[in-house]
Design a protein around this motif. Structure first.
Motif, mmCIF file in Angstrom:
data_model
loop_
_atom_site.group_PDB
_atom_site.id
_atom_site.type_symbol
_atom_site.label_atom_id
_atom_site.label_comp_id
_atom_site.label_asym_id
_atom_site.label_seq_id
_atom_site.Cartn_x
_atom_site.Cartn_y
_atom_site.Cartn_z
ATOM 1 N N ARG B 176 0.949 -1.085 -0.142
ATOM 2 C CA ARG B 176 0.169 0.043 -0.023
ATOM 3 C C ARG B 176 0.701 1.279 0.112
ATOM 4 N N ILE B 177 1.851 1.306 1.052
ATOM 5 C CA ILE B 177 2.597 2.381 0.994
ATOM 6 C C ILE B 177 3.505 2.484 -0.299
ATOM 7 N N LYS B 179 2.633 1.912 -3.221
ATOM 8 C CA LYS B 179 1.598 2.412 -4.453
ATOM 9 C C LYS B 179 1.434 3.858 -3.962
ATOM 10 N N ALA B 180 1.203 4.393 -2.715
ATOM 11 C CA ALA B 180 1.213 6.073 -2.233
ATOM 12 C C ALA B 180 2.351 6.530 -2.812
ATOM 13 N N ARG B 181 3.370 5.961 -2.654
ATOM 14 C CA ARG B 181 4.925 6.622 -3.223
ATOM 15 C C ARG B 181 4.660 6.936 -4.460
ATOM 16 N N ARG B 196 12.685 6.463 4.910
ATOM 17 C CA ARG B 196 11.723 7.738 4.966
ATOM 18 C C ARG B 196 10.421 7.369 4.355
ATOM 19 N N THR B 197 10.499 6.875 3.450
ATOM 20 C CA THR B 197 9.170 6.957 2.574
ATOM 21 C C THR B 197 8.324 5.698 2.835
ATOM 22 N N PRO B 201 6.719 4.771 7.555
ATOM 23 C CA PRO B 201 5.352 4.532 7.587
ATOM 24 C C PRO B 201 4.861 3.153 7.860
ATOM 25 N N HIS B 204 5.185 2.723 11.445
ATOM 26 C CA HIS B 204 4.281 3.492 12.092
ATOM 27 C C HIS B 204 2.838 2.667 12.118
ATOM 28 N N ASP B 205 2.530 2.204 11.050
ATOM 29 C CA ASP B 205 1.337 1.721 10.925
ATOM 30 C C ASP B 205 1.296 0.312 11.595
ATOM 31 N N ARG B 209 -1.110 -0.707 14.764
ATOM 32 C CA ARG B 209 -2.043 -1.713 14.611
ATOM 33 C C ARG B 209 -1.928 -2.595 15.796
ATOM 34 N N ALA B 212 -3.924 -1.041 18.615
ATOM 35 C CA ALA B 212 -5.129 -1.195 18.704
ATOM 36 C C ALA B 212 -5.658 -2.553 18.961
ATOM 37 N N LEU B 213 -4.756 -3.558 18.532
ATOM 38 C CA LEU B 213 -5.022 -5.137 18.967
ATOM 39 C C LEU B 213 -4.993 -5.378 20.419
ATOM 40 N N ALA B 214 -3.901 -4.652 21.042
ATOM 41 C CA ALA B 214 -3.765 -4.755 22.427
ATOM 42 C C ALA B 214 -4.762 -4.380 23.115
ATOM 43 N N ALA B 215 -5.290 -3.114 22.734
ATOM 44 C CA ALA B 215 -6.446 -2.548 23.302
ATOM 45 C C ALA B 215 -7.607 -3.588 23.157
#
Lengths: 533, 365
Positions: B176-177, B179-181, B196-197, B201, B204-205, B209, B212-215
């Motif tokens: 995904r990243i 393609k965005a690049r 960096r690009t 990211p 970070h993603d 995630r 979020a999974l831990a929560a």
């Protein structure tokens, strides 16, 4: 059932909740309303202790759920009292199989196997998941996944269910599935439901009461009374306020009962034409575009022609091929067959740097486009990438949205600001064709209205704007033309008012009350003109 | 619709691991090339008939490649440094005279057929062992295997399950990243830019995630009532630690020639007992339950038995026909086939008929 007693919460020095006292009785379906960033998620997550256990911060006051004090328990201890469902069910799945996922909480609680089986079977029947019980989670549709997430939260038999934007990522059909399942839970099991949602038009008819969170304080009341002076409200409420209907009504049914006099007043008026006047040769022309993935054909022979100045909404269920089509049109995504011509050029034959000057795409995660540490650096990087004069991107950003802190990290911006920044980065290359994939997720009503205004401005300036979206109210505000995809094929294509009024699934609220009219603003303009005469 | 699907469930992962390890045992007890090749053939047959189409099903081919490289490395070492020597010289490499203190080694020099054969007889058992492990990896679902671990190791198994599901998400995140690049027109390939690009990211993603999974896991009761008494926890850890130490010491003693066999076996048994006790002790105190206990059925026993036939066969052959189990390489002869062992290995192919592949459950895409 859920009780807040003088709860105050702050991250560092920044207060989020101020002296909040609420009481949600047993078996109530309660809606939490507020603008983006008002602290709705914080309030919801404090009910099972995720705030402050997972976030830090200072909390005073007392929260009790079903008589249990949240302060002295961890989120795990409260799993059998509060079920929590987030916006993205995939992010919270622990296993890869529907049945095991449903049983997970029960396993954690140490329920005996026989009880667990019985509970899982009940939940499966209640949420209509019998057909998919034996499947893997990856093989489910988005609506089914969200229902599995709700079921998984319910297995432990909690008395309260807390949902944070459960239908934001869903198409109208899937959202209906999820909401009617919730409705049944409230009625059959007597579960207390507290739900936050941006798309109020979808949920408000199910709600018994509402809480408005503004500047850290909470106002409670009936849905009509609360929404009447809320900064975010569905179009039906605005229409009710405009026409001075008592209540104001929050559902289409109520509003229709009051609508007859207004319809008569509008009988002689016509809504303004939406189609752009600029004609000429099409900017975008496609022939039989197809996109194949390993087992499925996502886009199946799409023929499309679009003019400069057109504002096209691409609609359809989740998985109908909208994103794949946008990526194929831009040229970066896969295209298995067919032709795409933008101003006579095939974008996929160009180098990426040149391609973005022909067609710009803002992906569904706008943050994917951003990788600098500050907004200022991001804008400078965009100028360099696009060989644009220094300051171009910053100027575009300033036109799109006011007072963005140039020193802020892009990930710290609000959803709307981040989207605007990604849009500005894309527009720095000045592409005539502008594509946006699901831009309205996470935007509240004012955010969506200002996005629609910006995009209309861009279209008037000569861009052709194509937006894929599930949001019928946004389409009503924005689109001059609507294209509906199903299983990768175009099933409807035409002027916005004709296409959306033909299907109850895609019709905006105003159209359902006053056939032929799409937005409150159109009605207000017509009434204003009427008064002047 | 559910019942037949469950009846045709693939064999228990523990049964597959047992089968593969028994086959590996047979392989480790011989250097007979016919027997080893037969074992590889049998494992290949069973894998191709019984494996599903999960991500790990491709593991067998990887292990085949690793096995082949093990033989190649052994052969290279023989050609360069020498080893067993013979009279049938195949070719000669230019040799270097080594000083006297390095007697017994050579660099380059004559390469004999006997030596090459001995080297391949050395390499083949190791390669076969690796192939057997590969077969177990391809056949046994790691998720199901983790579900069968004792409750005491629950926390560990959850961590592994989560890691298993994160890997594919990372792969899709990178796609995904990237393609965005391309949307930014950024196709530079220098490492700093990629860092960096793409890397930042994606990480970070992944971090977002996992938070979020831990929560989500916490709000669903994970880690609940983990507060068993501290003394109990300490006892369990001590038992587990002692058990592991005992196992290591036992294994070391068993492999080293200096320790008398009874002492070595005793150490091993003590270690195993302590570990089992520790796990059993801890499991009793874990408050979790399982939704589906993975029953070990008759077919699973049959798979295990067919594997033990291979091991038994090699034991019988070792007693009855030792010359064929460890064939001589000097002088050059065609090694005979040890009949009992070969018969045992053929029986180990039975799972191909007992538990053939069933398509994995899937819905419409």
């Amino acid at each position: 059932m859920i009780h807040f007693d003088r709860v105050t919460f702050a991250y560092d020095e920044r207060p989020v909740l101020r002296d909040v006292t609420i009481d949600i009785p047993e078996g109530e379906f309660c809606l939490l309303v507020g603008s983006t960033g008002a602290g709705k998620s914080t309030l919801l997550r404090s009910i099972n202790g995720l705030v402050p256990h997972f976030t830090g911060g200072t909390m005073t006051g007392e929260i009790t759920v079903a008589g249990r004090r949240v302060r002295t328990s961890s989120p795990a201890d409260l799993a059998d009292a509060v079920g929590y469902v987030s916006q993205d069910p995939l992010a919270g799945f622990v296993t890869d199989d529907v049945e095991l996922e449903l049983a997970y909480t029960a396993e954690q609680l140490g329920l005996p196997q026989a009880t667990m089986r019985k509970r899982v079977t009940e939940i499966v029947d209640l949420l209509g998941l019998a057909d998919v019980r034996g499947r893997t989670l990856a093989a489910l549709s988005s609506g089914q996944r969200q229902r599995v997430a709700i079921g998984a939260a319910l297995v432990a038999g909690p008395s309260a269910l807390v949902l944070d934007e459960p239908t934001s990522a869903l198409d109208p059909g899937a959202a209906d599935e999820v909401l009617s399942a919730l409705h049944r839970l409230v009625h059959d099991l007597g579960v207390t439901v507290l739900l936050a949602e941006h798309r109020l038009e979808r949920v408000v008819q199910y709600a018994d009461s509402a809480l408005l969170l503004r500047d850290g304080t909470v106002t409670a009341g009936g849905p009509g009374a609360v929404l009447a002076d809320s900064p975010v409200a569905p179009p039906v409420v605005h229409l009710g306020k405009l026409a001075h209907w008592p209540g104001p009504p929050v559902t289409i049914r109520e509003a229709r009962r009051h609508a007859a006099p207004l319809r008569e007043r509008l009988a002689g008026e016509r809504p303004p034409q939406r189609a752009p006047v600029a004609a000429g040769s099409p900017l975008l022309e496609t022939g039989a575009v197809a996109v194949d993935y390993s087992r499925v054909r996502a886009v199946d022979g799409v023929d499309l022609a679009a003019l400069r100045g057109e504002r096209i909404a691409l609609m359809g269920r989740n998985g109908s091929g909208k994103s794949s089509l946008l990526w194929a049109l831009q040229g970066t995504g896969r295209r298995s067959a067919g032709t795409v011509r933008i101003d006579g050029v095939d974008p996929s034959s160009l180098r990426p740097g040149r391609r973005r000057t022909v067609a710009g795409l803002v992906p569904s995660e706008p943050a994917d486009l951003l990788y600098a540490e500050t907004v200022r650096a991001e804008c400078e990087g965009a100028d360099r990438d696009g060989d644009a004069p220094s300051g171009t991107c910053a100027k575009i950003l300033a036109d799109l949205v006011e007072d963005v802190d140039a020193g802020a990290h892009p990930r710290d911006l609000s959803e709307g600001q981040r989207l605007a920044l990604a849009l500005a980065v894309t527009l720095t290359a000045a592409p005539p064709l502008l594509l946006l994939d699901e831009p309205t997720r996470g935007l509240d009503y004012p955010g969506k209205a200002s996005l629609a205004t910006r995009l209309r401005g861009l279209a008037d300036a000569g861009h052709c704007v194509i937006v894929s979206t599930h949001d019928v109210e946004f389409v009503a505000e924005f689109a001059s033309r609507v294209v509906i995809l199903s299983d990768g094929r175009v099933v409807a294509d035409g002027p916005a008012c004709r296409i959306v009024s033909a299907s109850p699934m895609f019709a905006p609220q105003v159209e359902k009350i006053l056939p032929g009219w799409l937005t409150v603003a159109e009605v207000a303009a017509a009434l204003g003109a009427d008064d002047d005469r | 619709m559910n019942a037949p699907a469950r009846a045709r469930r693939p064999a228990h992962p523990v049964a597959w691991w047992g089968w593969a390890l028994l086959l590996a045992t047979a392989a480790s007890r011989t250097a007979n090339p016919w027997l080893l090749l037969l074992i590889i053939a049998v494992s290949g047959l069973v894998v191709s008939w019984c494996r599903g189409d999960e991500p790990w099903s491709g593991a067998y081919r990887v292990f085949l490649a690793i096995g082949a490289s093990a033989i190649a490395i052994r052969m290279t070492f023989y050609i360069v440094f020498g080893g067993a020597e013979g009279t049938t010289v195949l070719f000669a490499l230019p040799s270097i005279r080594l000083p006297d203190w390095a007697a017994g080694f050579r660099l380059g020099g004559a390469v004999s057929a006997e030596g090459a054969l001995a080297a391949s007889y050395d390499g083949l058992p190791l390669a076969t062992l690796l192939v057997c492990v590969g077969a177990a990896n391809a056949l046994a679902s790691p998720r199901r295997l983790l579900r069968s671990v004792p409750a005491a190791l629950y926390e560990v198994s959850v961590a592994v399950v989560v890691a298993l599901s994160v890997a594919p998400q990372l792969v899709s995140g990178v796609a995904r990243i990237r393609k965005a690049r391309a949307l930014r027109g950024n196709t530079k390939r220098n490492p700093a830019n990629l860092m960096r690009t793409v890397v930042v990211p994606v990480l970070h993603d992944a971090l977002d995630r996992s938070l979020a999974l831990a929560a989500a896991m916490a709000s669903r009761g994970y880690g609940r009532a983990a507060g068993a008494a501290a003394s109990t926890r300490r006892t369990t850890s001590a038992l587990l630690l002692m058990g592991l130490l005992g196992l290591c010491a036992g294994a070391y003693a068993l492999l080293g020639p200096a320790t008398p066999a009874p002492v070595a076996w005793g150490l091993l048994a003590l270690g195993a007992a302590a570990a089992v006790l520790g796990i059993a002790f801890a499991s009793k105190r874990v408050p979790h339950t399982r939704y589906r206990t993975d029953a070990f059925g008759a077919r699973d026993w049959a798979v295990l038995l067919s594997g033990s036939a291979a091991a038994m066969g090699s034991i019988v052959s070792a007693a009855a026909e030792p010359g064929s189990i460890w064939p001589a390489t000097n002088p050059l002869t065609m090694p005979p086939l040890p009949l009992a062992a070969a018969f045992g290995v053929l029986i180990a192919a039975a799972p191909a008929i007992l538990v053939p592949n069933t398509p994995t459950k899937a819905g419409p895409a």
